[in-house]
Write a protein that holds these residues in place. Structure first.
Motif, PDB file in Angstrom:
ATOM      1  N   UNK A 117      -9.216  11.959   5.384  1.00 41.58           N
ATOM      2  CA  UNK A 117      -7.718  11.059   5.167  1.00 41.58           C
ATOM      3  C   UNK A 117      -6.847  11.776   4.482  1.00 41.58           C
ATOM      4  N   UNK A 118      -5.834  11.949   5.103  1.00 42.72           N
ATOM      5  CA  UNK A 118      -4.341  12.435   4.374  1.00 42.72           C
ATOM      6  C   UNK A 118      -4.349  11.735   3.048  1.00 42.72           C
ATOM      7  N   UNK A 119      -4.078  12.450   2.128  1.00 42.00           N
ATOM      8  CA  UNK A 119      -3.729  11.855   0.852  1.00 42.00           C
ATOM      9  C   UNK A 119      -2.571  11.005   0.745  1.00 42.00           C
ATOM     10  N   UNK A 120      -1.614  10.842   1.702  1.00 37.79           N
ATOM     11  CA  UNK A 120      -0.348  10.259   1.961  1.00 37.79           C
ATOM     12  C   UNK A 120      -1.021   8.699   2.199  1.00 37.79           C
ATOM     13  N   UNK A 121      -1.854   8.440   2.998  1.00 37.93           N
ATOM     14  CA  UNK A 121      -2.711   7.260   3.205  1.00 37.93           C
ATOM     15  C   UNK A 121      -2.841   6.399   2.071  1.00 37.93           C
ATOM     16  N   UNK A 122      -2.910   6.811   0.779  1.00 30.88           N
ATOM     17  CA  UNK A 122      -3.204   6.222  -0.309  1.00 30.88           C
ATOM     18  C   UNK A 122      -1.979   5.747  -1.150  1.00 30.88           C
ATOM     19  N   UNK A 123      -0.704   6.289  -0.519  1.00 28.51           N
ATOM     20  CA  UNK A 123       0.416   5.882  -1.342  1.00 28.51           C
ATOM     21  C   UNK A 123       1.341   4.904  -0.452  1.00 28.51           C
ATOM     22  N   UNK A 124       0.979   4.698   0.982  1.00 25.03           N
ATOM     23  CA  UNK A 124       1.672   3.850   1.714  1.00 25.03           C
ATOM     24  C   UNK A 124       1.617   2.378   1.442  1.00 25.03           C
ATOM     25  N   UNK A 125       0.412   1.957   1.363  1.00 27.65           N
ATOM     26  CA  UNK A 125       0.300   0.600   1.195  1.00 27.65           C
ATOM     27  C   UNK A 125       1.110   0.099   0.176  1.00 27.65           C
ATOM     28  N   UNK A 126       1.079   0.350  -1.146  1.00 26.73           N
ATOM     29  CA  UNK A 126       2.078  -0.341  -1.919  1.00 26.73           C
ATOM     30  C   UNK A 126       3.715  -0.213  -1.476  1.00 26.73           C
ATOM     31  N   UNK A 127       4.053   0.904  -0.828  1.00 28.45           N
ATOM     32  CA  UNK A 127       5.581   1.060  -0.200  1.00 28.45           C
ATOM     33  C   UNK A 127       5.571  -0.317   0.892  1.00 28.45           C
ATOM     34  N   UNK A 128       4.686  -0.598   1.737  1.00 27.61           N
ATOM     35  CA  UNK A 128       4.536  -1.425   2.724  1.00 27.61           C
ATOM     36  C   UNK A 128       4.788  -2.693   2.148  1.00 27.61           C
ATOM     37  N   UNK A 129       4.010  -2.857   1.231  1.00 31.90           N
ATOM     38  CA  UNK A 129       3.732  -4.174   0.427  1.00 31.90           C
ATOM     39  C   UNK A 129       5.022  -4.623  -0.175  1.00 31.90           C
ATOM     40  N   UNK A 130       5.767  -3.601  -0.942  1.00 31.95           N
ATOM     41  CA  UNK A 130       6.994  -3.768  -1.844  1.00 31.95           C
ATOM     42  C   UNK A 130       8.120  -4.154  -0.722  1.00 31.95           C
ATOM     43  N   UNK A 131       8.085  -3.374   0.428  1.00 32.12           N
ATOM     44  CA  UNK A 131       9.351  -3.431   1.294  1.00 32.12           C
ATOM     45  C   UNK A 131      10.058  -1.936   1.232  1.00 32.12           C
ATOM     46  N   UNK A 132       9.953  -1.270   2.438  1.00 26.31           N
ATOM     47  CA  UNK A 132      10.570   0.105   2.340  1.00 26.31           C
ATOM     48  C   UNK A 132      11.838   0.247   2.223  1.00 26.31           C
ATOM     49  N   UNK A 133      12.401   1.081   1.833  1.00 34.22           N
ATOM     50  CA  UNK A 133      14.108   1.343   1.651  1.00 34.22           C
ATOM     51  C   UNK A 133      14.481   1.116   3.025  1.00 34.22           C
ATOM     52  N   UNK A 134      15.662   0.520   3.556  1.00 33.77           N
ATOM     53  CA  UNK A 134      16.274   0.462   4.425  1.00 33.77           C
ATOM     54  C   UNK A 134      16.984   1.680   4.998  1.00 33.77           C
ATOM     55  N   UNK A 135      16.825   2.127   6.298  1.00 36.19           N
ATOM     56  CA  UNK A 135      17.271   3.428   6.747  1.00 36.19           C
ATOM     57  C   UNK A 135      18.846   3.309   6.530  1.00 36.19           C
TER      58      UNK A 135
END
Length: 449
Positions: free
Chosen positions: A227-245
Protein backbone atom coordinates in the motif's frame (compact mmCIF):
# COMPACT_ATOMS: atom_id res chain seq x y z
CA UNK A 1 -31.46 4.45 -16.32
CA UNK A 2 -28.12 4.53 -18.15
CA UNK A 3 -24.78 4.06 -16.36
CA UNK A 4 -21.75 5.84 -17.85
CA UNK A 5 -18.46 4.68 -16.23
CA UNK A 6 -15.37 6.82 -15.90
CA UNK A 7 -12.36 4.53 -15.46
CA UNK A 8 -9.00 5.70 -14.16
CA UNK A 9 -6.76 2.89 -15.36
CA UNK A 10 -3.79 3.99 -13.27
CA UNK A 11 -5.69 3.94 -9.98
CA UNK A 12 -7.75 0.94 -11.06
CA UNK A 13 -10.96 2.72 -10.09
CA UNK A 14 -14.31 3.59 -11.62
CA UNK A 15 -16.73 6.39 -10.91
CA UNK A 16 -20.16 6.65 -12.49
CA UNK A 17 -22.56 9.10 -14.07
CA UNK A 18 -26.06 7.62 -13.94
CA UNK A 19 -28.65 9.12 -16.25
CA UNK A 20 -31.96 9.02 -14.40
CA UNK A 21 -34.24 10.40 -17.07
CA UNK A 22 -34.25 12.83 -19.96
CA UNK A 23 -32.63 15.70 -18.05
CA UNK A 24 -31.11 14.53 -14.74
CA UNK A 25 -28.28 12.35 -13.46
CA UNK A 26 -26.42 11.35 -10.32
CA UNK A 27 -22.75 10.67 -9.68
CA UNK A 28 -21.24 7.81 -7.67
CA UNK A 29 -17.82 8.12 -5.99
CA UNK A 30 -16.58 11.05 -8.10
CA UNK A 31 -12.92 11.96 -7.85
CA UNK A 32 -11.42 15.43 -7.78
CA UNK A 33 -11.23 15.81 -11.57
CA UNK A 34 -14.89 16.80 -11.81
CA UNK A 35 -14.67 18.63 -15.14
CA UNK A 36 -15.09 15.44 -17.15
CA UNK A 37 -18.31 14.52 -15.35
CA UNK A 38 -19.80 17.97 -15.87
CA UNK A 39 -18.73 18.01 -19.50
CA UNK A 40 -20.37 14.64 -20.16
CA UNK A 41 -23.52 15.64 -18.30
CA UNK A 42 -23.68 18.91 -20.22
CA UNK A 43 -23.19 17.15 -23.55
CA UNK A 44 -26.18 14.95 -22.70
CA UNK A 45 -28.31 17.84 -21.47
CA UNK A 46 -28.28 16.53 -17.90
CA UNK A 47 -28.14 18.37 -14.59
CA UNK A 48 -26.56 16.74 -11.56
CA UNK A 49 -29.37 15.87 -9.14
CA UNK A 50 -27.48 13.67 -6.67
CA UNK A 51 -24.06 12.50 -5.53
CA UNK A 52 -23.46 9.21 -3.70
CA UNK A 53 -20.31 8.42 -1.68
CA UNK A 54 -19.75 4.81 -0.59
CA UNK A 55 -16.86 5.48 1.81
CA UNK A 56 -13.98 7.74 2.77
CA UNK A 57 -11.49 7.04 0.01
CA UNK A 58 -7.84 6.33 0.71
CA UNK A 59 -6.50 6.29 -2.84
CA UNK A 60 -7.91 9.49 -4.32
CA UNK A 61 -9.24 12.85 -3.27
CA UNK A 62 -13.01 13.02 -3.54
CA UNK A 63 -14.77 15.38 -5.91
CA UNK A 64 -17.90 15.66 -3.78
CA UNK A 65 -16.96 18.95 -2.15
CA UNK A 66 -15.99 20.44 -5.51
CA UNK A 67 -19.34 19.36 -6.96
CA UNK A 68 -21.13 20.87 -3.97
CA UNK A 69 -19.47 24.19 -4.77
CA UNK A 70 -20.23 24.00 -8.50
CA UNK A 71 -23.72 22.48 -8.48
CA UNK A 72 -25.09 23.08 -4.98
CA UNK A 73 -25.84 19.35 -4.60
CA UNK A 74 -24.99 17.95 -1.16
CA UNK A 75 -23.53 14.44 -1.40
CA UNK A 76 -25.09 11.46 0.36
CA UNK A 77 -22.44 9.95 2.62
CA UNK A 78 -22.36 7.54 5.55
CA UNK A 79 -23.16 9.13 8.91
CA UNK A 80 -20.50 6.90 10.46
CA UNK A 81 -17.86 8.65 8.31
CA UNK A 82 -18.39 11.95 10.18
CA UNK A 83 -17.89 14.01 7.02
CA UNK A 84 -17.25 17.61 8.02
CA UNK A 85 -18.61 19.51 5.02
CA UNK A 86 -22.31 19.84 4.07
CA UNK A 87 -23.77 16.46 3.14
CA UNK A 88 -26.80 14.23 3.64
CA UNK A 89 -25.98 11.55 6.17
CA UNK A 90 -27.22 8.01 5.43
CA UNK A 91 -27.07 4.66 7.18
CA UNK A 92 -28.09 1.06 6.55
CA UNK A 93 -31.79 0.69 5.81
CA UNK A 94 -32.35 4.24 4.58
CA UNK A 95 -34.53 4.62 1.54
CA UNK A 96 -34.80 7.88 -0.39
CA UNK A 97 -35.59 9.26 -3.82
CA UNK A 98 -33.44 11.19 -6.27
CA UNK A 99 -35.86 12.54 -8.81
CA UNK A 100 -38.13 9.52 -9.46
CA UNK A 101 -35.50 6.91 -8.67
CA UNK A 102 -35.56 4.96 -5.41
CA UNK A 103 -32.22 4.48 -3.69
CA UNK A 104 -31.73 1.98 -0.86
CA UNK A 105 -28.72 2.12 1.47
CA UNK A 106 -27.03 -1.16 2.41
CA UNK A 107 -24.54 -1.28 5.26
CA UNK A 108 -21.37 -2.92 3.94
CA UNK A 109 -18.47 -2.33 6.38
CA UNK A 110 -15.13 -4.08 5.98
CA UNK A 111 -13.02 -2.13 3.52
CA UNK A 112 -13.74 0.79 5.85
CA UNK A 113 -15.85 0.92 9.01
CA UNK A 114 -18.33 3.45 7.60
CA UNK A 115 -18.78 1.78 4.21
CA UNK A 116 -22.24 1.76 2.61
CA UNK A 117 -23.47 0.54 -0.77
CA UNK A 118 -26.40 1.79 -2.82
CA UNK A 119 -29.08 -0.20 -4.60
CA UNK A 120 -30.87 1.67 -7.36
CA UNK A 121 -34.29 0.22 -8.04
CA UNK A 122 -34.54 0.37 -11.81
CA UNK A 123 -37.93 1.20 -13.35
CA UNK A 124 -39.97 -0.86 -15.79
CA UNK A 125 -38.93 -4.24 -14.44
CA UNK A 126 -35.22 -3.82 -15.22
CA UNK A 127 -32.59 -5.44 -13.00
CA UNK A 128 -31.59 -3.47 -9.90
CA UNK A 129 -28.17 -1.84 -9.90
CA UNK A 130 -25.71 -2.14 -7.00
CA UNK A 131 -22.94 0.39 -6.47
CA UNK A 132 -20.75 -1.50 -4.06
CA UNK A 133 -17.66 0.70 -3.64
CA UNK A 134 -15.03 -1.69 -2.30
CA UNK A 135 -17.31 -4.03 -0.37
CA UNK A 136 -17.68 -6.43 -3.31
CA UNK A 137 -15.71 -6.11 -6.51
CA UNK A 138 -15.34 -8.25 -9.59
CA UNK A 139 -13.50 -11.36 -8.44
CA UNK A 140 -12.67 -10.11 -4.96
CA UNK A 141 -13.14 -7.35 -2.40
CA UNK A 142 -11.17 -4.35 -1.22
CA UNK A 143 -8.54 -4.62 1.48
CA UNK A 144 -9.28 -4.09 5.16
CA UNK A 145 -5.98 -2.72 6.49
CA UNK A 146 -6.06 0.94 5.45
CA UNK A 147 -7.59 2.49 8.56
CA UNK A 148 -5.37 1.26 11.39
CA UNK A 149 -3.30 -1.91 11.95
CA UNK A 150 -5.16 -2.65 15.17
CA UNK A 151 -8.48 -2.54 13.28
CA UNK A 152 -7.55 -4.97 10.52
CA UNK A 153 -8.97 -8.08 12.19
CA UNK A 154 -12.18 -6.31 13.21
CA UNK A 155 -12.66 -4.95 9.68
CA UNK A 156 -11.82 -8.30 8.09
CA UNK A 157 -14.55 -9.93 10.19
CA UNK A 158 -16.93 -7.18 9.11
CA UNK A 159 -15.93 -7.81 5.50
CA UNK A 160 -16.71 -11.52 5.84
CA UNK A 161 -20.19 -10.73 7.16
CA UNK A 162 -20.78 -8.18 4.43
CA UNK A 163 -19.91 -10.73 1.77
CA UNK A 164 -22.15 -13.36 3.38
CA UNK A 165 -25.16 -11.24 4.25
CA UNK A 166 -25.29 -7.67 2.94
CA UNK A 167 -26.52 -8.45 -0.57
CA UNK A 168 -28.16 -11.81 0.03
CA UNK A 169 -31.69 -10.61 -0.72
CA UNK A 170 -30.75 -9.14 -4.09
CA UNK A 171 -31.47 -11.28 -7.17
CA UNK A 172 -28.75 -12.83 -9.31
CA UNK A 173 -29.50 -10.44 -12.17
CA UNK A 174 -28.49 -7.42 -10.04
CA UNK A 175 -25.87 -5.48 -11.97
CA UNK A 176 -22.71 -4.83 -9.96
CA UNK A 177 -20.75 -1.59 -10.39
CA UNK A 178 -17.82 -1.45 -7.93
CA UNK A 179 -15.53 1.54 -7.43
CA UNK A 180 -12.32 -0.46 -7.02
CA UNK A 181 -11.14 -3.00 -9.57
CA UNK A 182 -8.20 -4.55 -11.36
CA UNK A 183 -5.03 -2.51 -10.96
CA UNK A 184 -6.17 -0.87 -7.73
CA UNK A 185 -3.83 -1.17 -4.75
CA UNK A 186 -7.01 -0.90 -2.65
CA UNK A 187 -8.34 -4.19 -3.94
CA UNK A 188 -7.37 -7.83 -3.84
CA UNK A 189 -8.26 -10.68 -6.15
CA UNK A 190 -9.80 -8.33 -8.67
CA UNK A 191 -10.38 -9.42 -12.23
CA UNK A 192 -9.92 -7.14 -15.20
CA UNK A 193 -13.67 -6.68 -15.76
CA UNK A 194 -15.13 -3.50 -14.33
CA UNK A 195 -18.70 -4.70 -13.86
CA UNK A 196 -20.50 -7.97 -13.25
CA UNK A 197 -23.73 -9.40 -11.84
CA UNK A 198 -24.37 -10.81 -8.40
CA UNK A 199 -25.13 -14.18 -9.97
CA UNK A 200 -21.78 -14.31 -11.69
CA UNK A 201 -19.96 -13.30 -8.51
CA UNK A 202 -21.85 -15.88 -6.46
CA UNK A 203 -20.59 -18.54 -8.83
CA UNK A 204 -17.02 -17.39 -9.40
CA UNK A 205 -15.82 -14.93 -6.75
CA UNK A 206 -13.53 -16.96 -4.42
CA UNK A 207 -14.29 -14.70 -1.45
CA UNK A 208 -17.95 -15.70 -1.61
CA UNK A 209 -17.05 -19.37 -1.24
CA UNK A 210 -15.83 -19.05 2.36
CA UNK A 211 -18.09 -20.37 5.10
CA UNK A 212 -15.64 -20.22 8.01
CA UNK A 213 -15.12 -16.70 9.36
CA UNK A 214 -11.90 -17.50 11.23
CA UNK A 215 -10.41 -19.13 8.14
CA UNK A 216 -11.31 -16.04 6.11
CA UNK A 217 -9.83 -13.69 8.73
CA UNK A 218 -6.57 -15.63 8.73
CA UNK A 219 -6.27 -15.82 4.95
CA UNK A 220 -7.66 -12.57 3.53
CA UNK A 221 -4.98 -10.14 4.83
CA UNK A 222 -2.25 -12.32 3.30
CA UNK A 223 -3.59 -11.44 -0.17
CA UNK A 224 -3.17 -7.68 0.14
CA UNK A 225 -0.71 -5.95 -2.20
CA UNK A 226 1.64 -3.31 -0.86
CA UNK A 227 0.00 0.00 0.00
CA UNK A 228 1.34 3.46 -0.88
CA UNK A 229 2.03 5.66 2.14
CA UNK A 230 -0.33 8.33 0.85
CA UNK A 231 -3.27 5.94 1.31
CA UNK A 232 -3.02 6.58 5.04
CA UNK A 233 -3.23 10.38 4.59
CA UNK A 234 -6.21 10.88 2.27
CA UNK A 235 -9.01 9.59 4.53
CA UNK A 236 -8.79 12.61 6.87
CA UNK A 237 -8.53 14.97 3.88
CA UNK A 238 -11.70 13.50 2.39
CA UNK A 239 -13.41 13.59 5.75
CA UNK A 240 -12.63 17.25 6.37
CA UNK A 241 -13.32 18.29 2.79
CA UNK A 242 -10.54 18.89 0.26
CA UNK A 243 -9.47 22.34 -0.84
CA UNK A 244 -11.40 23.65 -3.81
CA UNK A 245 -9.62 23.57 -7.15
CA UNK A 246 -10.32 27.28 -7.58
CA UNK A 247 -8.07 28.03 -4.60
CA UNK A 248 -5.09 26.08 -6.00
CA UNK A 249 -3.07 27.85 -8.68
CA UNK A 250 -1.21 26.10 -11.45
CA UNK A 251 2.55 26.20 -10.87
CA UNK A 252 4.26 29.30 -12.27
CA UNK A 253 6.91 29.02 -14.93
CA UNK A 254 10.37 29.30 -13.41
CA UNK A 255 13.78 29.95 -14.94
CA UNK A 256 16.60 27.41 -14.76
CA UNK A 257 18.21 29.45 -11.97
CA UNK A 258 14.97 29.54 -9.98
CA UNK A 259 14.48 25.81 -10.43
CA UNK A 260 18.08 25.14 -9.35
CA UNK A 261 17.48 27.12 -6.15
CA UNK A 262 14.25 25.21 -5.50
CA UNK A 263 15.75 21.73 -5.79
CA UNK A 264 17.10 21.80 -2.24
CA UNK A 265 13.72 22.63 -0.70
CA UNK A 266 11.48 20.55 -2.92
CA UNK A 267 11.28 17.75 -5.40
CA UNK A 268 11.83 17.95 -9.15
CA UNK A 269 9.48 15.60 -11.00
CA UNK A 270 10.33 14.88 -14.63
CA UNK A 271 7.20 13.69 -16.43
CA UNK A 272 8.78 13.23 -19.87
CA UNK A 273 8.93 9.79 -21.53
CA UNK A 274 11.74 7.68 -20.11
CA UNK A 275 13.81 7.78 -23.32
CA UNK A 276 13.90 11.58 -23.11
CA UNK A 277 14.83 11.37 -19.44
CA UNK A 278 17.67 8.96 -20.11
CA UNK A 279 19.14 11.20 -22.83
CA UNK A 280 19.43 14.03 -20.33
CA UNK A 281 17.85 15.15 -17.07
CA UNK A 282 18.41 17.41 -14.09
CA UNK A 283 20.53 15.74 -11.46
CA UNK A 284 18.25 14.76 -8.58
CA UNK A 285 15.02 14.81 -10.62
CA UNK A 286 12.60 11.94 -10.09
CA UNK A 287 11.44 10.30 -13.31
CA UNK A 288 7.69 9.63 -13.27
CA UNK A 289 6.63 9.42 -16.90
CA UNK A 290 3.18 10.89 -17.49
CA UNK A 291 0.94 7.90 -18.13
CA UNK A 292 -2.11 6.35 -16.42
CA UNK A 293 -0.03 5.20 -13.42
CA UNK A 294 1.58 8.64 -12.91
CA UNK A 295 -0.58 9.72 -9.98
CA UNK A 296 -0.14 6.45 -8.06
CA UNK A 297 3.65 6.60 -8.24
CA UNK A 298 3.81 10.32 -7.50
CA UNK A 299 1.77 9.73 -4.34
CA UNK A 300 3.90 6.72 -3.44
CA UNK A 301 7.48 7.98 -3.87
CA UNK A 302 7.13 11.73 -3.17
CA UNK A 303 5.88 12.73 0.28
CA UNK A 304 2.69 14.79 0.41
CA UNK A 305 3.43 18.43 1.10
CA UNK A 306 6.72 18.43 -0.79
CA UNK A 307 7.10 21.56 -2.97
CA UNK A 308 6.95 20.16 -6.51
CA UNK A 309 8.86 21.52 -9.48
CA UNK A 310 8.02 19.95 -12.84
CA UNK A 311 9.94 19.26 -16.01
CA UNK A 312 7.32 18.32 -18.59
CA UNK A 313 7.22 17.17 -22.17
CA UNK A 314 4.35 17.63 -24.61
CA UNK A 315 1.56 17.02 -22.10
CA UNK A 316 -0.33 20.15 -20.94
CA UNK A 317 0.62 21.27 -17.44
CA UNK A 318 -3.11 21.31 -16.59
CA UNK A 319 -3.22 17.52 -17.02
CA UNK A 320 -0.14 17.02 -14.86
CA UNK A 321 -1.63 19.28 -12.18
CA UNK A 322 -4.99 17.47 -12.16
CA UNK A 323 -3.34 14.07 -11.76
CA UNK A 324 -1.09 15.41 -9.00
CA UNK A 325 -4.05 16.93 -7.14
CA UNK A 326 -5.91 13.63 -7.43
CA UNK A 327 -3.54 12.05 -4.89
CA UNK A 328 -3.29 15.09 -2.62
CA UNK A 329 -0.21 16.90 -3.97
CA UNK A 330 -1.12 20.58 -3.75
CA UNK A 331 2.24 22.33 -3.18
CA UNK A 332 2.90 23.12 -6.84
CA UNK A 333 6.00 25.30 -6.76
CA UNK A 334 6.94 25.69 -10.41
CA UNK A 335 7.39 24.29 -13.90
CA UNK A 336 10.58 24.76 -15.90
CA UNK A 337 10.10 27.41 -18.56
CA UNK A 338 11.41 26.43 -21.97
CA UNK A 339 13.24 23.14 -22.30
CA UNK A 340 16.09 21.19 -20.81
CA UNK A 341 18.33 22.76 -23.45
CA UNK A 342 17.73 26.10 -21.71
CA UNK A 343 18.87 24.50 -18.46
CA UNK A 344 22.03 23.27 -20.14
CA UNK A 345 22.67 26.65 -21.84
CA UNK A 346 22.53 28.22 -18.39
CA UNK A 347 25.60 26.14 -17.52
CA UNK A 348 23.72 23.79 -15.20
CA UNK A 349 24.47 20.09 -14.79
CA UNK A 350 22.81 17.46 -17.00
CA UNK A 351 22.91 13.76 -16.15
CA UNK A 352 22.27 10.81 -18.46
CA UNK A 353 21.19 7.21 -17.80
CA UNK A 354 22.15 4.24 -19.92
CA UNK A 355 19.73 1.61 -21.18
CA UNK A 356 21.14 -1.83 -21.94
CA UNK A 357 19.78 -4.55 -24.20
CA UNK A 358 19.11 -7.94 -22.55
CA UNK A 359 22.21 -9.61 -24.01
CA UNK A 360 24.43 -6.82 -22.69
CA UNK A 361 22.80 -7.21 -19.28
CA UNK A 362 23.48 -10.96 -19.35
CA UNK A 363 27.15 -10.22 -19.91
CA UNK A 364 27.21 -7.74 -17.02
CA UNK A 365 25.54 -10.19 -14.68
CA UNK A 366 28.14 -12.81 -15.51
CA UNK A 367 30.78 -10.25 -14.51
CA UNK A 368 29.20 -9.67 -11.09
CA UNK A 369 26.54 -7.03 -11.63
CA UNK A 370 23.27 -7.32 -9.65
CA UNK A 371 19.80 -7.30 -11.21
CA UNK A 372 17.41 -5.17 -9.15
CA UNK A 373 13.75 -6.07 -9.72
CA UNK A 374 11.53 -3.13 -8.69
CA UNK A 375 8.21 -4.88 -9.36
CA UNK A 376 5.78 -5.89 -6.64
CA UNK A 377 6.50 -9.10 -4.75
CA UNK A 378 3.66 -10.98 -6.45
CA UNK A 379 5.07 -10.11 -9.87
CA UNK A 380 8.53 -11.21 -8.75
CA UNK A 381 7.14 -14.53 -7.52
CA UNK A 382 5.58 -15.08 -10.94
CA UNK A 383 8.97 -15.00 -12.66
CA UNK A 384 12.21 -13.02 -12.48
CA UNK A 385 15.82 -12.89 -13.59
CA UNK A 386 17.77 -15.60 -11.82
CA UNK A 387 19.61 -14.21 -8.81
CA UNK A 388 17.79 -10.86 -8.91
CA UNK A 389 17.18 -8.83 -5.76
CA UNK A 390 13.54 -7.80 -5.33
CA UNK A 391 13.07 -4.27 -4.00
CA UNK A 392 9.61 -2.93 -4.96
CA UNK A 393 9.66 0.63 -6.25
CA UNK A 394 7.58 2.02 -3.40
CA UNK A 395 10.13 0.79 -0.87
CA UNK A 396 13.20 2.34 -2.47
CA UNK A 397 12.95 5.80 -0.82
CA UNK A 398 13.14 4.31 2.69
CA UNK A 399 15.07 1.09 2.08
CA UNK A 400 18.61 0.26 3.11
CA UNK A 401 18.51 -2.90 0.99
CA UNK A 402 20.11 -1.51 -2.17
CA UNK A 403 23.15 -3.62 -3.08
CA UNK A 404 26.40 -1.78 -2.35
CA UNK A 405 29.69 -1.78 -4.21
CA UNK A 406 28.48 -3.62 -7.32
CA UNK A 407 27.08 -2.51 -10.69
CA UNK A 408 23.26 -2.45 -10.69
CA UNK A 409 20.84 -3.12 -13.53
CA UNK A 410 17.25 -2.24 -12.63
CA UNK A 411 14.21 -3.65 -14.37
CA UNK A 412 10.41 -3.84 -14.15
CA UNK A 413 7.80 -5.01 -16.63
CA UNK A 414 8.52 -2.54 -19.44
CA UNK A 415 10.89 0.15 -18.15
CA UNK A 416 8.92 3.03 -16.60
CA UNK A 417 8.97 1.86 -12.98
CA UNK A 418 12.63 0.88 -13.13
CA UNK A 419 13.45 4.33 -14.50
CA UNK A 420 11.69 5.87 -11.52
CA UNK A 421 13.67 3.53 -9.27
CA UNK A 422 16.95 4.49 -10.93
CA UNK A 423 16.18 8.19 -10.50
CA UNK A 424 15.60 7.60 -6.78
CA UNK A 425 18.87 5.68 -6.54
CA UNK A 426 20.70 8.48 -8.36
CA UNK A 427 19.43 10.98 -5.79
CA UNK A 428 21.24 8.89 -3.18
CA UNK A 429 24.44 8.72 -5.20
CA UNK A 430 23.88 5.21 -6.59
CA UNK A 431 24.21 4.79 -10.35
CA UNK A 432 22.37 2.06 -12.23
CA UNK A 433 21.57 0.93 -15.75
CA UNK A 434 18.06 0.29 -17.04
CA UNK A 435 17.14 -3.00 -18.71
CA UNK A 436 15.76 -1.94 -22.07
CA UNK A 437 12.20 -3.21 -22.47
CA UNK A 438 12.10 -4.65 -18.95
CA UNK A 439 11.37 -8.26 -18.03
CA UNK A 440 9.20 -8.65 -21.11
CA UNK A 441 12.23 -8.04 -23.34
CA UNK A 442 14.38 -10.32 -21.17
CA UNK A 443 12.06 -13.25 -21.92
CA UNK A 444 12.15 -12.78 -25.69
CA UNK A 445 14.59 -14.97 -27.64
CA UNK A 446 18.06 -13.49 -28.10
CA UNK A 447 18.77 -11.89 -31.47
CA UNK A 448 22.41 -12.85 -31.31
CA UNK A 449 23.54 -16.01 -33.03
Amino acid sequence: MKVIPFVHEGLGNSSYLVQLGPDSALLVDPDRSVGRYLHEAGARGLRIAGVLETHLHADFVTGSRELLELTGVEPHASRAGHVQFPHRGVEAGDDFAIEELRVRVVGSPGHTPEHVSYVLEAPRGEAPVLFSGGSLIVGGAARTDLVSPDMTEELTRAQFRTLKNAFAVLPDETILYPTHGGGSFCSTGAGRDRSSTLGRERESNPLLQFDDEDEFVTWFPTTFPAAPDYFYKLRPINQAGPRLRSTINNPPEVSPAELRDGIASGGVVDTRPINDYMRGHIRGAVSIAFRPAYSTWLGWVVSLGTPLYFVIGSEPIENVVNESLLVGHENLAGVLAGSLEDWERAGLDIQTTRSLAPDDVRALLKDGAVALDVRERGEFAGGHIEGATNLPLGEIPTSSGVPKGVPIVAYCGHGERSMTGISLLERNGVDAWNLEGGFGAWNRPSRRS
